[in-house]
Each structure stands twice: as C-alpha cells, then as structure tokens.
Design an enzyme around this catalytic site. Structure first.
Site, PDB file in Angstrom:
ATOM      1  N   LYS A  59      38.913  35.252  49.588  1.00  0.00           N
ATOM      2  CA  LYS A  59      38.449  37.121  48.825  1.00  0.00           C
ATOM      3  C   LYS A  59      36.815  36.174  48.728  1.00  0.00           C
ATOM      4  CE  LYS A  59      40.479  35.351  44.372  1.00  0.00           C
ATOM      5  NZ  LYS A  59      41.869  36.347  44.016  1.00  0.00           N
ATOM      6  N   TYR A 291       7.869  27.601  33.379  1.00  0.00           N
ATOM      7  CA  TYR A 291       7.894  28.365  32.586  1.00  0.00           C
ATOM      8  C   TYR A 291       8.794  28.131  30.782  1.00  0.00           C
ATOM      9  CZ  TYR A 291       8.047  32.422  36.208  1.00  0.00           C
ATOM     10  OH  TYR A 291       7.797  32.341  37.577  1.00  0.00           O
TER      11      TYR A 291
HETATM   12  C1  LIG Z   1      42.823  34.881  43.235  1.00  0.00           C
HETATM   13  C2  LIG Z   1      43.781  34.674  43.776  1.00  0.00           C
HETATM   14  C3  LIG Z   1      44.536  33.600  44.045  1.00  0.00           C
HETATM   15  C4  LIG Z   1      43.671  32.255  44.526  1.00  0.00           C
HETATM   16  O1  LIG Z   1      43.985  31.825  43.635  1.00  0.00           O
HETATM   17  P1  LIG Z   1      42.859  29.960  43.039  1.00  0.00           P
HETATM   18  O2  LIG Z   1      43.507  29.594  42.223  1.00  0.00           O
HETATM   19  O3  LIG Z   1      41.608  30.047  43.360  1.00  0.00           O
HETATM   20  O4  LIG Z   1      44.288  29.279  43.807  1.00  0.00           O
HETATM   21  C5  LIG Z   1      45.636  33.796  43.876  1.00  0.00           C
HETATM   22  N1  LIG Z   1      46.222  34.923  44.001  1.00  0.00           N
HETATM   23  C6  LIG Z   1      45.873  36.210  43.623  1.00  0.00           C
HETATM   24  C7  LIG Z   1      46.942  37.306  42.758  1.00  0.00           C
HETATM   25  C8  LIG Z   1      44.875  35.875  43.056  1.00  0.00           C
HETATM   26  O5  LIG Z   1      43.637  36.929  43.214  1.00  0.00           O
END
Ligand SMILES: *Cc1c(COP(=O)(O)O)cnc(C)c1O
Length: 399
Positions: A59, A291
C-alpha cells in the site's frame, strides 16, 4: 495581452527539453534496491512453516518505494499475495501486469466500487453483512463467485465485524452462493509494544479472541479459508500469530518494528535517499543560517546547500537534528530545513564539491541512517517517514 511576434516560438521548440530528459539524479532521488526486498522476503519466509503464505503489503505505493518494483521482487522472493489499501492502488498493480491475488485492505462499501474491484480481480475486505449482500448480488449478476476476505475486529476498533455479531452472522454469510470466502482475518493494534509476549498483553488477548471466534464458527481447520492475523510485528513475535498467512509491510522493506531485534535476522533496507550538493559557501563566525536564523555559526563554517527540503518529504521538524553521510563521514544538518533546500556543515572537508552526492537515508561505508532514526527525532514512526516522500523525488531502481 499580446506576445511579441518574433521567432521566439521557433527558438523554444529548438531548445526545449522534455521532463524525461532531465536526469533523475539531477537533484534528489530515492534509490530502490529490488534485490534487498527479494532477500528480505526470502529471509522472513524462512521463519514461517512451509504451508504459511506471505502477503507482501504494498500500500501507499509500496511504502514509498514504488509498488510495482516492490511487488515484482517480493513475488520473486516468494510472496504469494499482495495487499493494497485502495481500489486505485489495486487497479494500478493489475494494469502493470501483476497477476497474484490482491487484497484491498481498506473498505469498499458502494456497489459501484465493489463492481470495479470484481472486474479487476481484486478481493475486497468485508466488514458487514450489508457489504456481503452487495458482493453476492454482484456475483449473481455476473453468474460467478465474488472472492473476498471477511474481517473481524478483535481489539483495533477500526474495520471488521464485531466479533459476537460475526459468530451469529457467519452461518448466513456461508449460505450466500455467489461469494467465495477466501480468507478471514483480523488486525493487531499493538504487536510492536515491548510487552507483547506477556500473556496478559492486548496483543495476546487479541490472538486468543481471534482463535476462540474461529473455533466457534468451526473454520479453524478449514484450509480452503485462509486465516491471517499478523503484520510485521506479529509475524516476528511468535509463530502462534502466523496461522495460514502473514501480511508483511515494514520488515519486508528492511526495518524491524520490534525494539528487540532477532540476532538471526539480517534485514536489509531497500531504500536510499540521496541528494546532490547544489552550492557551497563559507560563512564567518556569528552568521545566521536559514529562516529565522535559528542556527548561528560559532566559527568560520563551510556550508553545503543540498537540493532537498520538506516539499520532498523530509520532515521540517528534523531541522538541526539529522546528519548526512559522505564517504563514510557524518555531517550535521544546520538551520531550518526549507521547502526545497537544506544546509549542511561540511567544515574541514575538501572532498565535497558542487555536484557531489550525499546520503540522507541508507548506508555508505560503515555508516547507516535509517527512517527509524528519523522517526525517533521527529516524534513519529518509520511507517510515516517512508510514505511521506513525494513524487518530486524520482524513484530509481538499482540492483
Ligand atoms: C499496513 C497493514 C499491514 C502491514 O503492516 P506492517 O506493520 O507494515 O507489517 C498488515 N495488515 C493490514 C491490515 C495493514 O493495514
């Protein structure tokens, strides 16, 4: 307003360059090491039993690495499924030629979106009877079965059926003829906390709740339905969390979410953040930098101006808190990080020149700077650091 009618346009055509003609390494960029992803997946899989599957979570454009590159190498390493957050992310992967099962982890709740998922062969996450009915109707409409995963809440209070309700409604869901229940899953809220092996921890309670529920609906031995619970932290904690599949993000990219790191595990970061030195100047003692003049030189100081800033995704609250690597040496960043640039104190170095490449994240020689270091200084988590990098940073694949 009228433009002067000269041969300006001719000159423009003759000398114009396209965006793609600009060297991706002209300014600041992210290097993605696909082989590192492949190795990490292979290594993580060696911790699983033979029958346990590995879902690569890609994702947010593969945690900022480029979802397509990550997917290809994760599959080479043995990932059998992919997880995305959104419908668009799933479609993008499908249209780039990825043909493994893809689970959409976010919620789709309109018939329109669920049809799009169905047509692209994406499995939705279903958290209610209402969504289940829509899927069944879509399946019926096409004379096929709609593959999906059911989600139950065991303590995260985000998506998922309420567990008691799920036990009641499961019989009914099972009777739907035009859906195919590919999996049942839940999500851990706190597996990266230090006490997660403590039997009274919320992580263990979630696991027990999940197991109890599976027992009640009598699917714990049904291997046609994939049972999954663990994210990276859950996976690394204990094999009791593995079930039929694990959903792994962070650790596949090379970072352990656990404070206590398994000595047998040698994860390799796949991401390098690099930047060119755009300008060098020498300032006297007592001169304000950037800045707000928050940094004032305490001696004659040589500064390198780097072409990267918060508009590229470097958190501004890291100003004055990070270091940058050049040829096995660390140089402190000074003054406020600006939108497009930042300054580094390179006093004493004769090697760094305009056009030199410095490393913000990754390794060079025996020096390493990790998103975990940045997260600590920035009061956030490495996940957020990784997915903050903007499209302005070209992703360059290296192997
Ligand atoms: C993002 C996500 C994962 C992966 O999580 P990590 O901690 O990055 O391994 C697994 N299951 C779901 C439902 C997620 O949203």
């Amino acid at each position: 307003m009228q433009f002067p009618q000269t041969n300006q346009r001719f000159i423009f055509d003759k000398y114009s360059y396209f965006e793609r003609d600009v060297d991706p390494k002209q300014r600041a960029w992210i290097e993605v090491n696909g082989k590192a992803i492949e190795k990490n997946v292979r290594q993580l899989r060696s911790k699983l039993s033979k029958s346990c599957q590995f879902m690569a979570v890609v994702k947010a454009d593969g945690y900022g690495h480029d979802a397509k590159v990550v997917s290809d190498y994760a599959i080479k390493g043995g990932a059998s499924e992919l997880g995305v957050a959104t419908l668009k992310e799933g479609i993008k992967l499908r249209s780039s030629g990825v043909n493994k099962p893809i689970l959409v982890l976010g919620n789709l709740y309109t018939k329109k979106d669920l049809i799009i998922a169905f047509k692209n062969n994406l499995m939705p996450t279903i958290s209610s009877l209402r969504e289940c009915l829509i899927c069944n109707n879509i399946g019926k409409q096409f004379g096929l079965k709609f593959s999906l995963h059911l989600k139950v809440d065991t303590g995260m209070s985000r998506l998922g059926f309420e567990s008691d309700k799920f036990i009641q409604e499961f019989e009914k869901i099972k009777s739907f003829e035009n859906i195919s229940i590919e999996g049942i899953y839940s999500h851990l809220s706190s597996a990266d906390e230090d006490n997660s092996l403590d039997p009274k921890s919320s992580t263990q309670l979630q696991r027990l709740k999940f197991r109890e529920l599976l027992k009640q609906i009598k699917v714990d031995n049904d291997h046609n339905i994939k049972i999954h619970l663990a994210n990276s932290a859950g996976m690394l904690l204990d094999k009791d969390f593995h079930f039929h599949m694990v959903r792994v993000g962070l650790s596949m990219y090379g970072y352990s979410p656990l404070a206590k790191i398994d000595k047998n595990l040698c994860l390799k970061p796949a991401l390098f953040l690099k930047v060119k030195v755009a300008f060098i100047r020498v300032i006297d003692q007592g001169v304000r930098v950037s800045y707000g003049g928050k940094f004032v030189s305490s001696r004659k100081t040589k500064l390198a101006v780097l072409s990267i800033g918060y508009a590229d995704g470097v958190p501004r609250n890291l100003s004055g808190k990070i270091k940058v690597i050049f040829k096995n040496k660390l140089y402190p960043q000074v003054g406020s990080i600006t939108m497009d640039q930042m300054m580094v104190d390179i006093t004493g170095s004769d090697q760094i020149k305009v056009g030199s490449t410095m490393v913000l994240l990754g390794s060079e020689g025996d020096k390493t700077i990790s998103p975990i270091d940045w997260a600590r200084e920035s009061n956030t988590i490495p996940w957020e650091i990784l997915c903050s990098f903007k499209n302005r940073l070209p992703r360059v694949q290296v192997d």
